[in-house]
Design an enzyme around this catalytic site. Structure first.
Site, mmCIF file in Angstrom:
data_model
loop_
_atom_site.group_PDB
_atom_site.id
_atom_site.type_symbol
_atom_site.label_atom_id
_atom_site.label_comp_id
_atom_site.label_asym_id
_atom_site.label_seq_id
_atom_site.Cartn_x
_atom_site.Cartn_y
_atom_site.Cartn_z
ATOM 1 N N ASP A 1 0.853 -1.201 0.000
ATOM 2 C CA ASP A 1 0.000 0.000 0.000
ATOM 3 C C ASP A 1 0.878 1.237 0.000
ATOM 4 O O ASP A 1 2.108 1.137 0.104
ATOM 5 C CB ASP A 1 -0.975 0.000 1.196
ATOM 6 C CG ASP A 1 -2.312 0.665 0.846
ATOM 7 O OD1 ASP A 1 -2.316 1.857 0.502
ATOM 8 O OD2 ASP A 1 -3.355 -0.021 0.910
ATOM 9 N N ASP B 1 3.862 2.329 -4.546
ATOM 10 C CA ASP B 1 2.797 2.872 -5.394
ATOM 11 C C ASP B 1 2.637 1.918 -6.573
ATOM 12 O O ASP B 1 3.570 1.763 -7.378
ATOM 13 C CB ASP B 1 3.212 4.279 -5.867
ATOM 14 C CG ASP B 1 2.156 4.937 -6.741
ATOM 15 O OD1 ASP B 1 1.327 4.228 -7.338
ATOM 16 O OD2 ASP B 1 2.187 6.177 -6.836
ATOM 17 N N SER C 1 -15.261 -4.434 -10.461
ATOM 18 C CA SER C 1 -16.420 -3.911 -9.710
ATOM 19 C C SER C 1 -17.667 -4.203 -10.518
ATOM 20 O O SER C 1 -17.597 -4.503 -11.717
ATOM 21 C CB SER C 1 -16.255 -2.395 -9.556
ATOM 22 O OG SER C 1 -17.447 -1.794 -9.103
ATOM 23 N N TYR D 1 -13.607 5.991 -13.144
ATOM 24 C CA TYR D 1 -13.707 4.724 -12.402
ATOM 25 C C TYR D 1 -14.318 3.621 -13.269
ATOM 26 O O TYR D 1 -13.780 2.505 -13.356
ATOM 27 C CB TYR D 1 -14.560 4.951 -11.145
ATOM 28 C CG TYR D 1 -14.585 3.782 -10.187
ATOM 29 C CD1 TYR D 1 -13.461 3.463 -9.418
ATOM 30 C CD2 TYR D 1 -15.726 3.003 -10.020
ATOM 31 C CE1 TYR D 1 -13.478 2.399 -8.521
ATOM 32 C CE2 TYR D 1 -15.759 1.936 -9.136
ATOM 33 C CZ TYR D 1 -14.625 1.642 -8.387
ATOM 34 O OH TYR D 1 -14.644 0.583 -7.504
ATOM 35 N N LYS E 1 -12.526 0.222 -14.557
ATOM 36 C CA LYS E 1 -13.008 -1.098 -14.132
ATOM 37 C C LYS E 1 -13.358 -1.989 -15.332
ATOM 38 O O LYS E 1 -13.225 -3.211 -15.260
ATOM 39 C CB LYS E 1 -14.202 -0.941 -13.176
ATOM 40 C CG LYS E 1 -13.813 -0.395 -11.797
ATOM 41 C CD LYS E 1 -12.683 -1.198 -11.181
ATOM 42 C CE LYS E 1 -12.470 -0.986 -9.708
ATOM 43 N NZ LYS E 1 -11.234 -1.664 -9.230
HETATM 44 N N1 LIG Z 1 -15.948 -0.798 -1.486
HETATM 45 C C1 LIG Z 1 -16.719 -1.152 -2.487
HETATM 46 O O1 LIG Z 1 -17.956 -1.093 -2.376
HETATM 47 C C2 LIG Z 1 -16.112 -1.649 -3.760
HETATM 48 C C3 LIG Z 1 -16.970 -2.158 -4.730
HETATM 49 C C4 LIG Z 1 -16.433 -2.631 -5.922
HETATM 50 C C5 LIG Z 1 -15.072 -2.598 -6.127
HETATM 51 N N2 LIG Z 1 -14.257 -2.078 -5.170
HETATM 52 C C6 LIG Z 1 -12.829 -2.083 -5.443
HETATM 53 O O2 LIG Z 1 -12.197 -2.831 -4.432
HETATM 54 C C7 LIG Z 1 -10.828 -2.434 -4.325
HETATM 55 C C8 LIG Z 1 -10.507 -2.203 -2.864
HETATM 56 O O3 LIG Z 1 -11.297 -1.137 -2.389
HETATM 57 P P1 LIG Z 1 -11.748 -0.998 -0.848
HETATM 58 O O4 LIG Z 1 -13.218 -0.997 -0.825
HETATM 59 O O5 LIG Z 1 -10.989 -1.949 -0.003
HETATM 60 O O6 LIG Z 1 -11.273 0.514 -0.580
HETATM 61 P P2 LIG Z 1 -10.126 1.055 0.387
HETATM 62 O O7 LIG Z 1 -10.026 2.517 0.090
HETATM 63 O O8 LIG Z 1 -10.390 0.614 1.770
HETATM 64 O O9 LIG Z 1 -8.814 0.309 -0.140
HETATM 65 C C9 LIG Z 1 -8.104 0.708 -1.298
HETATM 66 C C10 LIG Z 1 -6.626 0.723 -0.944
HETATM 67 O O10 LIG Z 1 -5.863 0.965 -2.133
HETATM 68 C C11 LIG Z 1 -4.777 1.775 -1.758
HETATM 69 N N3 LIG Z 1 -4.203 2.469 -2.905
HETATM 70 C C12 LIG Z 1 -4.766 3.469 -3.640
HETATM 71 N N4 LIG Z 1 -3.905 3.880 -4.577
HETATM 72 C C13 LIG Z 1 -2.777 3.117 -4.442
HETATM 73 C C14 LIG Z 1 -1.530 3.085 -5.118
HETATM 74 N N5 LIG Z 1 -1.256 3.926 -6.130
HETATM 75 N N6 LIG Z 1 -0.596 2.189 -4.717
HETATM 76 C C15 LIG Z 1 -0.843 1.352 -3.680
HETATM 77 N N7 LIG Z 1 -2.008 1.338 -3.005
HETATM 78 C C16 LIG Z 1 -2.962 2.225 -3.378
HETATM 79 C C17 LIG Z 1 -5.375 2.759 -0.746
HETATM 80 O O11 LIG Z 1 -4.377 3.405 0.013
HETATM 81 C C18 LIG Z 1 -6.286 1.856 0.054
HETATM 82 O O12 LIG Z 1 -5.653 1.318 1.198
HETATM 83 C C19 LIG Z 1 -10.681 -1.201 -5.221
HETATM 84 O O13 LIG Z 1 -10.086 -1.584 -6.441
HETATM 85 C C20 LIG Z 1 -12.110 -0.751 -5.426
HETATM 86 O O14 LIG Z 1 -12.258 -0.044 -6.631
HETATM 87 C C21 LIG Z 1 -14.734 -1.619 -3.991
#
Ligand SMILES: NC(=O)c1ccc[n+]([C@@H]2O[C@H](COP(=O)([O-])OP(=O)(O)OC[C@H]3O[C@@H](n4cnc5c(N)ncnc54)[C@H](O)[C@@H]3O)[C@@H](O)[C@H]2O)c1
Length: 256
Positions: free
Chosen positions: A41, A65, A143, A156, A160
């Site tokens: 992360d 990153d 997603s 987004y 996706k």
């Molecule tokens: N939460 C939802 O309802 C949902 C639904 C569908 C898809 N998603 C997808 O699930 C995945 C995880 O999301 P989440 O819900 O756990 O959100 P979250 O924000 O809790 O986790 C996302 C993590 O990605 C990290 N991140 C962002 N940019 C980064 C980079 N450049 N390098 C390294 N790390 C990076 C962030 O710091 C964060 O810890 C994402 O791809 C999101 O699009 C989430």
């Protein structure tokens, strides 16, 4: 008495976005199934807080990153050095971007969102595949937004969808090595990432954004991070040994 073998016993797993909700839930399940896990992360501090109760002898925390090639080469190298060749690559890091009409959608935000989801998953495969074991598994978090469109969510939703194209190409290229590649498509999950989306939506529609989603999800509720993690485990483990190139919806029926 000997411990029962877990479905990922001794496997090396990489989880990006590992300090976040879905990444951490998957990492917890992977560890409980016997895996060694590298959590990736943006902030080491955030990783340390998130993984505070995970066993340090089975978990490596790496600040990187995912959109920068040098960082990806470093996290792949460190993971393999500590735990051996990679078996499971879970490309999951994500950001959301803006919601705006097409003529006002900020170009820099569009680029930043593609960089994390699309380039991040591309680089993870580019650097990860050469140090993966044959028979491994790549899972990319897309997603419900990867199979439908909504006005204004340009960066987004485009990102996706693009991940699905990447997954399909990888699935064909890597099949001869028995490496399976799939996308997982969560619907709205009960966590802060989704809550932030719903607050913006609520402001835009002049109503409750959370209720809006519950109404359009046939199962009538948000999912939990643990429910997504179980589906990721299915794709990561041999339970899905004949499954590649697929888009697994974990969305309570929202895409139907
Ligand atoms: N939460 C939802 O309802 C949902 C639904 C569908 C898809 N998603 C997808 O699930 C995945 C995880 O999301 P989440 O819900 O756990 O959100 P979250 O924000 O809790 O986790 C996302 C993590 O990605 C990290 N991140 C962002 N940019 C980064 C980079 N450049 N390098 C390294 N790390 C990076 C962030 O710091 C964060 O810890 C994402 O791809 C999101 O699009 C989430």
């Amino acid at each position: 008495m000997e411990r029962a073998l877990g479905s990922l016993d001794g496997k090396t797993c990489v989880v990006t976005g590992g300090a976040g909700s879905l990444g951490l839930a998957a990492a917890r399940l992977f560890v409980s199934e016997g895996a060694n896990v590298a959590l990736i992360d943006l902030s080491l501090k955030a990783l340390e807080e998130a993984a505070a109760d995970l066993p340090t002898d089975r978990v490596e925390l790496i600040e990187a990153d995912v959109s920068r090639a040098a960082d990806v080469a470093r996290y792949v190298g460190r993971t393999a050095q500590r735990f051996g060749p990679i078996d499971v690559l879970f490309s999951n890091a994500g950001n959301f971007g803006a919601v705006s009409s097409i003529e006002t959608y900020p170009e820099d935000v569009f680029d930043a969102v593609q960089a994390v989801h699309v380039k991040g998953a591309f680089l993870a495969a580019k650097f990860g595949v050469p140090v993966m074991n044959d028979g491994g598994s790549i899972v990319i978090t897309s997603s419900v937004a990867g199979v439908r469109g909504d006005a204004g969510v340009y960066a987004y939703i485009t990102a996706k969808h693009a991940q699905v194209g990447l997954m399909r190409c990888l699935a064909k290229e890597l099949a001869p090595r028995g490496i399976r590649v799939n996308t997982i498509h969560p619907g709205p999950i009960d966590n802060s990432f989704q809550f932030a989306v719903e607050q913006r939506l609520g402001a835009a529609i002049g109503g409750d954004g959370t209720e809006f989603f519950n109404r359009i999800i046939p199962l009538g509720r948000h999912g939990t991070p643990e429910e997504v993690a179980k589906s990721v485990l299915y794709l990561a483990s041999d339970q899905s040994s004949f499954v590649t190139g697929t888009t697994l919806m974990v969305d309570g029926g929202m895409s139907v």
